[in-house]
Enzyme design. Structure first.
Site, PDB file in Angstrom:
ATOM      1  N   ASP A 146       2.219   4.923  -1.166  1.00  0.00           N
ATOM      2  CA  ASP A 146       1.116   4.242  -0.482  1.00  0.00           C
ATOM      3  C   ASP A 146       0.933   4.787   0.934  1.00  0.00           C
ATOM      4  O   ASP A 146       1.318   5.925   1.225  1.00  0.00           O
ATOM      5  CB  ASP A 146       1.410   2.728  -0.479  1.00  0.00           C
ATOM      6  CG  ASP A 146       0.139   1.896  -0.557  1.00  0.00           C
ATOM      7  OD1 ASP A 146      -0.673   1.985   0.379  1.00  0.00           O
ATOM      8  OD2 ASP A 146      -0.034   1.155  -1.540  1.00  0.00           O
ATOM      9  N   HIS A 203      -2.451  -1.071   4.147  1.00  0.00           N
ATOM     10  CA  HIS A 203      -2.408  -1.135   2.681  1.00  0.00           C
ATOM     11  C   HIS A 203      -0.981  -1.102   2.130  1.00  0.00           C
ATOM     12  O   HIS A 203      -0.603  -1.932   1.293  1.00  0.00           O
ATOM     13  CB  HIS A 203      -3.230   0.046   2.155  1.00  0.00           C
ATOM     14  CG  HIS A 203      -3.562  -0.004   0.703  1.00  0.00           C
ATOM     15  ND1 HIS A 203      -2.709   0.467  -0.267  1.00  0.00           N
ATOM     16  CD2 HIS A 203      -4.661  -0.445   0.044  1.00  0.00           C
ATOM     17  CE1 HIS A 203      -3.281   0.317  -1.452  1.00  0.00           C
ATOM     18  NE2 HIS A 203      -4.460  -0.232  -1.298  1.00  0.00           N
ATOM     19  N   SER A 532      -5.536  -2.754  -6.191  1.00  0.00           N
ATOM     20  CA  SER A 532      -4.368  -2.372  -5.388  1.00  0.00           C
ATOM     21  C   SER A 532      -3.450  -3.551  -5.165  1.00  0.00           C
ATOM     22  O   SER A 532      -2.255  -3.374  -4.951  1.00  0.00           O
ATOM     23  CB  SER A 532      -4.812  -1.895  -4.002  1.00  0.00           C
ATOM     24  OG  SER A 532      -5.176  -0.553  -4.028  1.00  0.00           O
TER      25      SER A 532
END
Ligand SMILES: *[C@@H]1O[C@H](CO)[C@@H](O)[C@H](O)[C@H]1NC(C)=O
Ligand SMILES: *[C@@H]1O[C@H](CO)[C@@H](O)[C@H](O)[C@H]1NC(C)=O
Ligand SMILES: *[C@@H]1O[C@H](CO)[C@@H](O)[C@H](O)[C@H]1NC(C)=O
Ligand SMILES: *[C@@H]1O[C@H](CO)[C@@H](O)[C@H](O)[C@H]1NC(C)=O
Ligand SMILES: *[C@@H]1O[C@H](CO)[C@@H](O)[C@H](O)[C@H]1NC(C)=O
Ligand SMILES: *[C@@H]1O[C@H](CO)[C@@H](O)[C@H](O)[C@H]1NC(C)=O
Ligand SMILES: *[C@@H]1O[C@H](CO)[C@@H](O)[C@H](O)[C@H]1NC(C)=O
Length: 746
Positions: A146, A203, A532
């Site tokens: 990520d 994220h 996600s």
């Protein structure tokens, strides 16, 4: 070409290359492995020097600008493929293609993080039952590929965590070592990440804490969704592989990360990234890396993509991957807009004013503002110029590639006092609870149209926005998120995808910065949405199952989750989609994950790894393409290839049933009671007759395998471009093992 532009931006941001104009590109190069190297896992040096022998000498490296560019090796892969990543000019590539052993070269692809700016969510679905038996995921290592991680966040505290398992061989990058602990046991970064595993996007911090974050009390955004945050597997270890910056993630980096994760000894890989979804598996980097990982017993969990609700949009669809769609949760963060005529509409927002203000303000339609027709109606940054906005509540359209929070900032910047975002029609009832910078909320397209009609009907339209905060108990949950990518899979329509859905709308999880002015705490959270967010939920569940059943293969864990799903919502009706109509099989796959039931599935469909060869040959890939995945010479003419639907998968997708009946076999393994008897229950798709033989399976011991046959025959003369759905279910006095079935009639 947009792709090329992005690539060049990366090159110039990331490296101090001297020339301005260059046709240097990064390629993934597949090469044949000379027989002498095949078994010598140990000699990585030998492998690398073999790879280096493919690089042309510098004199051939004249770029289009006339500058000399030496070809350079970026990564030598050893687990995920036979080959490497290299920066080459067109001439150098030409030269390389002549070398014996060269197989193929594909330009690096930039993938995106799969978060959407649209819908909304809050909190995590916790499941206490399995937590106990799995010790909260103790001993399991989840690798997260990520945008990095904020190591100091309380979600990554290691209080109560055992030290890393003996099998762990990974590292914390040299200048990051003191940031690692018993929770965060590994951290590496790759080219695009520019030398640091620190997350400057958010994220990776969010996904890592969703999968395996520690318990943190008082987690909230503007006081909303306040409670104890925890990952799905709160005692699992985390290893972070940073391959993204805020602009994207290069597949060369992703492959390098997967290569390392395999050596490092992770148990689960969580990959909330996506690229070109229609790529065949042999030239799709995530599929390629996941293949080698699965071969080593690592379960790879991936986001299905945020390209819904459109048919055929699902990505990361290889059968060895767990492909995860997204759905809502039973909590809302409610806001209400009340119009001057008394009408009121419900929306969501994570904003909460310190003092509730129910004053009515004049409404202002940004679309009516003189300005850029492409930016202004969407309230793009800097696009609002009309001084009349001051003191008004501004109506903005959703979409236009602009995050709702940024729209709010644009409105605030010109003196607006509030904002209502009208969502795009395709989002249906899915709404985002965003942490806005001013009183703001979003409403559905249908409600937005009524607000516009009211504005049209009166000279001085007014409204007030009020915030009701967190409301628990939405009986319609889970609802499939509008953005969640839908099947069928273009790459392999004979495998039903997505596999499963899980929470991915308005998920509250750790964030590197404060989004709500809460400057005096290190415990910062954000609420965001996307597949996600659903992917790390499933990665966490997989970690719990791995901890509770260490001998289960990746396919077994996947089967356990898929055959035990919920297909009804909290109101006991079939799960709905964003239009509030019955969600189809290409939206939910097997259904919504139910961790407790997955813990005790009764039977599992284990996919023997050897079966992927006949499956891949059945996809009509060339020998070379199959060889790329298997990393050895393959001759499909000597393999008894199988149709896609024959793979021992926990679901069925019959993509083209004509007048000839089709028969497939499945083998189930008994992981329930040693002596148990199962009977089949069939719900045939419309226009299809299903025959299952035998219709009864009697087991006498654990891990015993029994095989059954299913024959599909058409009972109608009409063809139907829409898939028809059904299921078959094996039921004992204790277990029920359900496989969804999709059939397209031709
Ligand atoms: C680690 O080192 C690299 C270069 O060696 C540097 O770019 C990066 O900022 C450093 N990271 C940290 C966390 O200090
Ligand atoms: C969150 O809940 C905790 C425990 O109930 C409470 O002490 C705290 O004040 C709450 N925080 C907010 C911002 O509401
Ligand atoms: C609400 O906001 C308006 C404009 O900022 C202000 O004039 C008014 O006093 C506020 N009302 C309350 C109850 O705070
Ligand atoms: C606004 O009113 C005009 C004239 O009454 C009508 O033509 C138009 O369709 C209306 N627009 C909306 C959005 O209702
Ligand atoms: C593959 O096998 C077939 C059948 O045995 C044979 O005719 C063919 O030459 C083989 N191809 C290669 C590339 O070895
Ligand atoms: C399974 O066992 C039941 C009794 O427990 C028996 O009636 C049945 O015939 C058996 N079925 C098969 C296929 O062996
Ligand atoms: C299918 O077509 C055949 C021949 O045209 C006809 O005899 C038969 O009744 C039809 N079957 C159905 C189920 O409509």
């Amino acid at each position: 070409m947009g792709f090329l532009k992005i690539l060049l931006i990366f090159i110039f941001c990331s490296f101090p290359w001297p020339s301005i104009q260059s046709d240097l590109e990064t390629y993934i190069v597949h090469v044949e492995s000379p027989e002498s190297l095949i078994s010598t896992q140990s000699s990585l040096m030998v492998l690398e020097s073999y790879y280096l022998s493919f690089l042309p000498k510098s004199t051939t490296g004249i770029s289009s600008s006339g500058n000399e560019e030496p070809a350079s090796l970026i990564y030598s892969y050893h687990n995920v493929m036979k080959g490497f990543a290299a920066r080459l000019t067109t001439l150098q590539l030409k030269e390389m293609k002549k070398k014996p052993g060269f197989v193929s070269a594909q330009p690096q692809e930039i993938l995106s993080l799969q978060t959407t700016h649209t819908p909304s969510f809050l909190g995590l679905q916790q499941n206490m039952g399995l937590w106990k038996d799995s010790n909260y995921g103790k001993g399991v290592i989840i690798g997260i590929i990520d945008s990095g991680i904020l190591p100091d966040h309380p979600s990554f505290s290691d209080v109560g965590m055992p030290s890393s398992p003996a099998k762990w061989k990974g590292v914390c990058e040299s200048n990051f070592t003191n940031k690692c602990n018993n929770k965060l046991i590994g951290a590496r970064s790759y080219q695009l990440a520019n030398g640091s595993p620190i997350d400057d996007d958010g994220h990776g911090t969010h996904t890592a804490s969703t999968a395996a974050g520690a318990f943190v009390n008082g987690a909230n955004v503007y006081g909303n969704a306040n409670g104890t945050a925890a990952g799905v597997a709160p005692f699992a270890h985390i290893a972070i592989y940073r391959v993204c910056n805020s602009d994207g993630c290069a597949d060369t980096d992703i492959l390098a990360a997967m290569d390392a994760a395999i050596d490092d000894g992770v148990d689960i890989l969580s990959v909330s990234l996506g690229g070109s979804r229609t790529n065949p598996f042999h030239s799709n980097s995530i599929a390629l890396g996941a293949y080698s990982a699965t071969e080593r017993g690592i379960l790879v969990s991936c986001s299905a993509g945020n390209n819904g609700p459109f048919s055929g949009s699902v990505g990361n669809a290889a059968p060895w991957i767990l492909t995860v769609g997204a759905s809502t949760h039973d909590r809302k963060i409610k806001a209400t807009v009340k119009l001057g005529n008394g009408e009121a509409f419900e929306g969501e927002s994570a904003y909460k004013p310190k003092i509730s203000n129910s004053t009515f303000f004049t409404l202002f339609d940004a679309g009516k503002n003189a300005g850029d027709e492409f930016e202004t109606p969407y309230c793009g940054p800097g696009s609002l110029t009309d001084p009349a906005i001051k003191g008004k509540i501004v109506i903005c359209l959703g979409g236009g590639g602009i995050a709702h929070v940024d729209k709010g900032q644009a409105v605030k910047d010109v003196g607006g006092v509030g904002m209502i975002v009208i969502n795009q029609p395709s989002h249906g009832i899915i709404k985002a609870a965003d942490p806005h910078v001013l009183p703001a909320m979003d409403v559905s397209y249908a409600d937005g149209s009524k607000i516009l009609a009211y504005m049209n009907s009166t000279l001085n339209p007014v409204a007030t926005i009020t915030f009701q905060g967190t409301i628990i108990g939405d009986k319609n949950a889970p609802i499939v998120a509008s953005f969640s990518s839908r099947g069928p899979s273009e790459a392999s329509p004979g495998i039903l995808k997505p596999d499963i859905i899980g929470p991915g709308v308005n998920i509250l999880a750790a964030w590197p910065t404060s989004v709500d002015d809460n400057k005096n705490t290190k415990s910062t959270f954000n609420i965001i949405s996307g597949t996600s967010m659903s992917c790390p939920h499933l990665s966490g569940v997989a970690a719990l199952l791995k901890s509770a059943h260490p001998d289960w293969s990746p396919a077994a864990i996947k089967s356990a989750m898929m055959t035990t799903t919920d297909i009804l919502n909290l109101a006991n009706s079939p799960i709905l989609d964003e239009r509030l109509v019955h969600a189809d099989i290409f939206a939910i796959g097997a259904g919504h994950v139910n961790p407790s039931r997955a813990h005790d599935p009764g039977l599992i469909y284990d996919t023997p790894f050897e079966d992927y060869l006949p499956y891949l040959c059945g996809l009509k890939y060339t020998n070379r393409q199959v060889g790329n995945l298997l990393q050895r010479k393959v001759n499909c003419s000597e393999v008894k290839s199988i149709p896609q639907a024959q793979l021992n998968y926990p679901s069925f997708s019959i993509f083209g049933l004509g007048s000839t009946p089709q028969t497939y076999t499945r083998t189930v393994t008994n992981v329930g009671d040693p002596t148990s008897s199962y009977k089949v229950e069939i719900v045939s798709p419309k226009g299809v007759a299903l025959k299952v033989e035998p219709s009864e399976l009697n087991f006498s011991q654990l891990n015993q395998k029994l095989t059954y046959q299913v024959t599909f025959s058409k009972t109608t003369n009409s063809s139907n471009p829409e898939a028809v759905e059904g299921f078959l279910k094996w039921t004992s006095n204790k277990h029920s093992v359900r496989s969804p079935i999709s059939v397209v009639l031709v």
